[in-house]
Every structure is written in C-alpha cells, then in structure tokens.
Scaffold this active site. Structure first.
Site, PDB file in Angstrom:
ATOM      1  N   THR A  13       0.783  -1.215   0.039  1.00 47.68           N
ATOM      2  CA  THR A  13      -0.081   0.108   0.016  1.00 47.68           C
ATOM      3  C   THR A  13       0.702   1.395  -0.046  1.00 47.68           C
ATOM      4  O   THR A  13       2.056   1.217   0.588  1.00 47.68           O
ATOM      5  CB  THR A  13      -1.059   0.048   1.202  1.00 47.68           C
ATOM      6  OG1 THR A  13      -1.344   1.294   1.507  1.00 47.68           O
ATOM      7  CG2 THR A  13      -0.021  -0.401   2.433  1.00 47.68           C
ATOM      8  N   ASP A  14       0.324   2.444  -0.358  1.00 44.38           N
ATOM      9  CA  ASP A  14       1.034   3.707  -0.448  1.00 44.38           C
ATOM     10  C   ASP A  14       1.171   4.065   1.075  1.00 44.38           C
ATOM     11  O   ASP A  14       1.930   4.932   1.279  1.00 44.38           O
ATOM     12  CB  ASP A  14       0.333   4.672  -1.326  1.00 44.38           C
ATOM     13  CG  ASP A  14      -1.084   5.081  -0.685  1.00 44.38           C
ATOM     14  OD1 ASP A  14      -1.598   4.544   0.257  1.00 44.38           O
ATOM     15  OD2 ASP A  14      -1.601   6.036  -1.271  1.00 44.38           O
ATOM     16  N   GLU A  15       0.535   3.497   1.917  1.00 40.22           N
ATOM     17  CA  GLU A  15       0.316   4.100   3.273  1.00 40.22           C
ATOM     18  C   GLU A  15       2.077   3.745   4.076  1.00 40.22           C
ATOM     19  O   GLU A  15       2.236   4.239   4.963  1.00 40.22           O
ATOM     20  CB  GLU A  15      -0.467   3.380   4.171  1.00 40.22           C
ATOM     21  CG  GLU A  15      -1.947   4.018   3.818  1.00 40.22           C
ATOM     22  CD  GLU A  15      -2.985   4.259   5.001  1.00 40.22           C
ATOM     23  OE1 GLU A  15      -2.292   4.174   6.160  1.00 40.22           O
ATOM     24  OE2 GLU A  15      -4.081   4.221   4.646  1.00 40.22           O
ATOM     25  N   TYR A  63      -1.412  -0.324  11.077  1.00 45.12           N
ATOM     26  CA  TYR A  63      -1.738  -1.021   9.649  1.00 45.12           C
ATOM     27  C   TYR A  63      -0.687  -0.803   8.536  1.00 45.12           C
ATOM     28  O   TYR A  63      -0.057  -1.942   8.051  1.00 45.12           O
ATOM     29  CB  TYR A  63      -3.184  -0.424   8.913  1.00 45.12           C
ATOM     30  CG  TYR A  63      -3.118  -0.745   7.646  1.00 45.12           C
ATOM     31  CD1 TYR A  63      -3.400  -2.279   7.076  1.00 45.12           C
ATOM     32  CD2 TYR A  63      -2.976   0.261   6.768  1.00 45.12           C
ATOM     33  CE1 TYR A  63      -3.550  -2.188   5.744  1.00 45.12           C
ATOM     34  CE2 TYR A  63      -3.104   0.137   5.353  1.00 45.12           C
ATOM     35  CZ  TYR A  63      -3.315  -1.214   4.709  1.00 45.12           C
ATOM     36  OH  TYR A  63      -3.540  -1.401   3.436  1.00 45.12           O
TER      37      TYR A  63
HETATM   38  N1  LIG Z   1      -8.908  -1.134  -0.383  1.00 47.19           N
HETATM   39  C1  LIG Z   1      -7.708  -0.236  -0.418  1.00 47.19           C
HETATM   40  O1  LIG Z   1      -8.098   1.047  -0.454  1.00 47.19           O
HETATM   41  C2  LIG Z   1      -6.496  -0.821  -0.547  1.00 47.19           C
HETATM   42  C3  LIG Z   1      -5.485   0.281  -1.173  1.00 47.19           C
HETATM   43  C4  LIG Z   1      -3.855  -0.147  -1.092  1.00 47.19           C
HETATM   44  C5  LIG Z   1      -3.471  -1.449  -0.772  1.00 47.19           C
HETATM   45  N2  LIG Z   1      -4.449  -2.228  -0.299  1.00 47.19           N
HETATM   46  C6  LIG Z   1      -4.312  -3.779  -0.042  1.00 47.19           C
HETATM   47  O2  LIG Z   1      -4.736  -4.483  -1.108  1.00 47.19           O
HETATM   48  C7  LIG Z   1      -5.108  -5.819  -0.180  1.00 47.19           C
HETATM   49  C8  LIG Z   1      -6.646  -6.065  -0.064  1.00 47.19           C
HETATM   50  O3  LIG Z   1      -7.404  -5.076   0.504  1.00 47.19           O
HETATM   51  P1  LIG Z   1      -8.842  -5.235   0.521  1.00 47.19           P
HETATM   52  O4  LIG Z   1      -9.425  -3.646   0.751  1.00 47.19           O
HETATM   53  O5  LIG Z   1      -9.493  -6.136  -0.542  1.00 47.19           O
HETATM   54  O6  LIG Z   1      -9.147  -5.546   2.016  1.00 47.19           O
HETATM   55  P2  LIG Z   1     -10.281  -6.369   2.484  1.00 47.19           P
HETATM   56  O7  LIG Z   1     -10.095  -6.112   4.017  1.00 47.19           O
HETATM   57  O8  LIG Z   1     -11.427  -6.119   1.765  1.00 47.19           O
HETATM   58  O9  LIG Z   1     -10.062  -8.216   2.028  1.00 47.19           O
HETATM   59  C9  LIG Z   1      -8.671  -8.618   2.625  1.00 47.19           C
HETATM   60  C10 LIG Z   1      -9.115 -10.421   2.717  1.00 47.19           C
HETATM   61  O10 LIG Z   1      -7.954 -10.953   3.236  1.00 47.19           O
HETATM   62  C11 LIG Z   1      -8.718 -12.428   4.061  1.00 47.19           C
HETATM   63  N3  LIG Z   1      -7.966 -12.328   5.042  1.00 47.19           N
HETATM   64  C12 LIG Z   1      -7.514 -11.755   6.148  1.00 47.19           C
HETATM   65  N4  LIG Z   1      -6.901 -12.105   7.010  1.00 47.19           N
HETATM   66  C13 LIG Z   1      -6.249 -13.369   6.530  1.00 47.19           C
HETATM   67  C14 LIG Z   1      -5.573 -14.520   6.907  1.00 47.19           C
HETATM   68  N5  LIG Z   1      -4.821 -14.243   8.027  1.00 47.19           N
HETATM   69  N6  LIG Z   1      -5.498 -15.442   5.934  1.00 47.19           N
HETATM   70  C15 LIG Z   1      -6.288 -15.608   4.823  1.00 47.19           C
HETATM   71  N7  LIG Z   1      -7.048 -14.471   4.284  1.00 47.19           N
HETATM   72  C16 LIG Z   1      -7.238 -13.660   5.174  1.00 47.19           C
HETATM   73  C17 LIG Z   1      -9.975 -11.708   4.296  1.00 47.19           C
HETATM   74  O11 LIG Z   1     -10.921 -12.652   4.601  1.00 47.19           O
HETATM   75  C18 LIG Z   1     -10.337 -10.862   2.992  1.00 47.19           C
HETATM   76  O12 LIG Z   1     -10.919 -11.598   2.064  1.00 47.19           O
HETATM   77  C19 LIG Z   1      -4.450  -5.588   1.157  1.00 47.19           C
HETATM   78  O13 LIG Z   1      -3.209  -6.208   1.200  1.00 47.19           O
HETATM   79  C20 LIG Z   1      -4.414  -3.919   1.388  1.00 47.19           C
HETATM   80  O14 LIG Z   1      -3.249  -3.781   2.081  1.00 47.19           O
HETATM   81  C21 LIG Z   1      -5.862  -1.883  -0.072  1.00 47.19           C
END
Ligand SMILES: NC(=O)c1ccc[n+]([C@@H]2O[C@H](COP(=O)([O-])OP(=O)(O)OC[C@H]3O[C@@H](n4cnc5c(N)ncnc54)[C@H](O)[C@@H]3O)[C@@H](O)[C@H]2O)c1
Length: 316
Positions: free
Chosen positions: A124-126, A148
């Site tokens: 992530t950008d964070e 996070y």
């Molecule tokens: N949503 C955003 O704005 C954003 C921006 C930049 C990066 N990201 C990154 O993208 C990725 C996905 O984000 P998201 O928004 O879809 O998150 P989300 O919370 O919607 O989904 C996360 C998924 O991971 C699964 N999960 C969590 N813990 C787990 C574990 N221990 N073992 C197996 N599965 C597990 C959850 O069940 C869920 O399906 C993350 O790595 C996040 O850091 C998200």
C-alpha cells in the site's frame, strides 16, 4: 501458466483480482485462498466459483501447512490477503502484525519451499507515510505512521530480504486508496454510501480535510496485469490515481448523488490519533510500461451506489 494461487480472494480487492486473473488465464487452474474474515464474502466470487478450473481453500495465511500444500506446483502466487482497515488497527494492532507481517512471511516461506516462480505481493502507499512535497518514488525510505501501515511496511521488508537472500522473484505493488463495489462499508466511499442508504449519519474525522488519491478497482487490476506481463523481476511498482479529493468533498459528492442533505447526515468526530494529511506517490515507472488510470470516481458512483442499494443485506 498451469496453476495460480490468490490469497485474500474473497475480499474486496481480492475478488476483483480473482475475476480478472480468471479472465486472463482461462486455461490455468486457479486456487482462491481466504480465511473469510468479516470483510470477505464468498458471494463476491459467485461468477467464477462454479467454473471447473477454480478451487476455493478456506484457510488462514498462518496455517502454514495448508498454505504450503496449496502452493504445490503453483507457478504464480498473488498475496492480496490482509487486515486492511486503519481504524481497526489502532484497537487491535497485534492482529494486523499477525496477518499482514507474519502472514506475508508465512506466504513467502511457503512459496520458497514450493519453488513458486512468480510472486506478486500487494502492499500500500501508506507504507511511505505522509508526504506534503514531491511524490514518493518506489525507493523512498518507508515511514509508516499507523499500526496497519507499519505491519504492511514490515511485510515489505521481509519481501526485500527474500528477494535478496533467496533470489525469490517477488514483485511488490503499492497502490493509492482503491474504491469499487464489494468494499466492506468501513472505508470512506463505501461507508458513506452505506450510511446514507441506511439513514445513518456519516462520521467525519476532524474536519474532513485529509486528502486522498482514489483509484478504481478496475484501474488497479489493469495495473496489476500490466505489472505481471511487463514488470521487471524483484521490482516495486506504485499504482497512483491522477485525482485527489478532500475527505469532506467525497462525502459531499456522494450526498449530492444520493440526494441527501449534507448537514443533517454527517457528524464530525475526533480525528484519528495520527491522520496522515496526504500520500503522494510517483507512478512514472508503471506509466513507462503503458499503464494510465482511466476511471473517474464521479462517473463510477452511480454503479457503485446501485450495487450497495441492491446488496445492503450483505452487511446486516
Ligand atoms: N482497499 C484499499 O483501498 C487498498 C489500497 C491499497 C492497498 N490495499 C491492499 O490490498 C489488499 C486487499 O485489501 P482489501 O481492501 O481488499 O481488504 P479486505 O479487508 O476487503 O479483504 C482482505 C481479505 O483478506 C482475507 N484475510 C484476512 N486475513 C487473512 C488471513 N490471515 N489469511 C487468509 N486470508 C485473510 C479476508 O478474509 C479478506 O477476504 C491488502 O493487502 C491491502 O493492504 C488496499
């Protein structure tokens, strides 16, 4: 590619990535791996789960034995799984380190043991921390400011060590905030839509003056595919949106679209313990291999709001 595994497949980003990978790799066997936390829903995968080349594995990243077994003969593994909500990380930060840091370590080790040839890690950008000046390039020193972001930055460090020590082929992607359908209503856009549709007041941290860049999940998936096809081994790629918004302006935009009186439907609350004002990232490296963001939030809002109207019961 014969076999591909995606972690976090039943979450917001993961479900879109899984559909996209399914469409790009029609002949591959696709393994979808997810623990199914509160943010996940198997319904998000309904378009692809019944296909005969798609398999679902309900398991935790920390369940090392299952993970390693699942990665047998996998040629490409994409790590999307995470605890992803900053606000939760202030209260339960250990879970974030367990899933995001130790979970990524478990994923990398299992990939190493199974000799996975191509690995994509979603960061992530964070991890860069706040930035009021020139957009950060991928080699910027990391300066995470919330639990996070710290747990993700720690994971990125472990990726770095696996790239060097074991010559594992891991490419990292660091994107801006992502929006779209299926996002759990806890992040700004999904929460605002959900609150307004449920006649609940939307809470705003501080005065809502933080600025965020917003990338559509479709643009994110396009970037990811570009990186898979044209990215260099062991590199990091930022994926940045061109347009930024103040938090309060996003809420105004959604209120206008849903015909809500802004003043009656928001409540200002104390700001986060530390709230980065803005994250600016430089995306030239990805631009050079042919990616540009195409979607505009304003144009995507009607479809997203309609999806939440139809699917409010998923979040009861
Ligand atoms: N949503 C955003 O704005 C954003 C921006 C930049 C990066 N990201 C990154 O993208 C990725 C996905 O984000 P998201 O928004 O879809 O998150 P989300 O919370 O919607 O989904 C996360 C998924 O991971 C699964 N999960 C969590 N813990 C787990 C574990 N221990 N073992 C197996 N599965 C597990 C959850 O069940 C869920 O399906 C993350 O790595 C996040 O850091 C998200």
């Amino acid at each position: 590619m014969k076999k591909i595994l995606i972690t976090g497949a039943a979450g917001f980003v993961g479900s879109h990535v899984s559909e996209r990978i399914f469409n790009e790799y029609k002949k591959s066997k696709i393994l979808l791996y997810d623990k199914i936390t509160y943010a996940a829903n198997l319904k998000y995968l309904s378009k692809i789960l019944k296909k005969k080349n798609v398999y679902f594995i309900k398991s935790d990243l920390l369940n090392y034995k299952v993970l390693e077994r699942s990665l047998k003969n996998v040629e490409m593994a994409i790590n999307v799984a995470a605890e992803s909500h900053v606000d939760n990380s202030f209260g339960n930060s250990l879970l974030f380190t367990k899933t995001n840091t130790l979970g990524t370590h478990s994923f990398l080790e299992a990939c190493r043991k199974q000799n996975v040839k191509k690995i994509i890690h979603v960061s992530t950008d964070e991890v860069y921390g706040e930035n009021l000046n020139k957009p950060f390039k991928e080699d910027q020193i990391l300066n995470p400011t919330n639990p996070y972001a710290a747990s993700k930055a720690a994971a990125d460090m472990i990726v770095n060590s696996y790239n060097h020590s074991y010559k594992l082929n891991v490419t990292t992607v660091r994107a801006n905030n992502i929006y779209g359908i299926r996002q759990f209503p806890e992040k700004l856009i999904s929460k605002t839509i959900y609150s307004f549709l449920n006649k609940k007041k939307m809470t705003v941290h501080g005065k809502g003056n933080s600025i965020r860049f917003y990338l559509s999940v479709n643009d994110f998936c396009n970037g990811l595919i570009k990186i898979i096809n044209k990215g260099k081994q062991n590199e990091i790629y930022n994926i940045a949106a061109s347009k930024s918004y103040k938090v309060i302006d996003i809420i105004k935009l959604i209120a206008k679209h849903l015909n809500k009186d802004l003043k009656k439907n928001i409540r200002f609350i104390k700001d986060r313990p530390f709230n980065d004002k803005i994250y600016k990232i430089n995306c030239k490296k990805l631009n050079k291999i042919g990616w540009r963001d195409r979607d505009l939030l304003e144009a995507q809002l009607p479809e997203i709001c309609n999806w939440y109207k139809k699917n409010l019961n998923l979040f009861d």
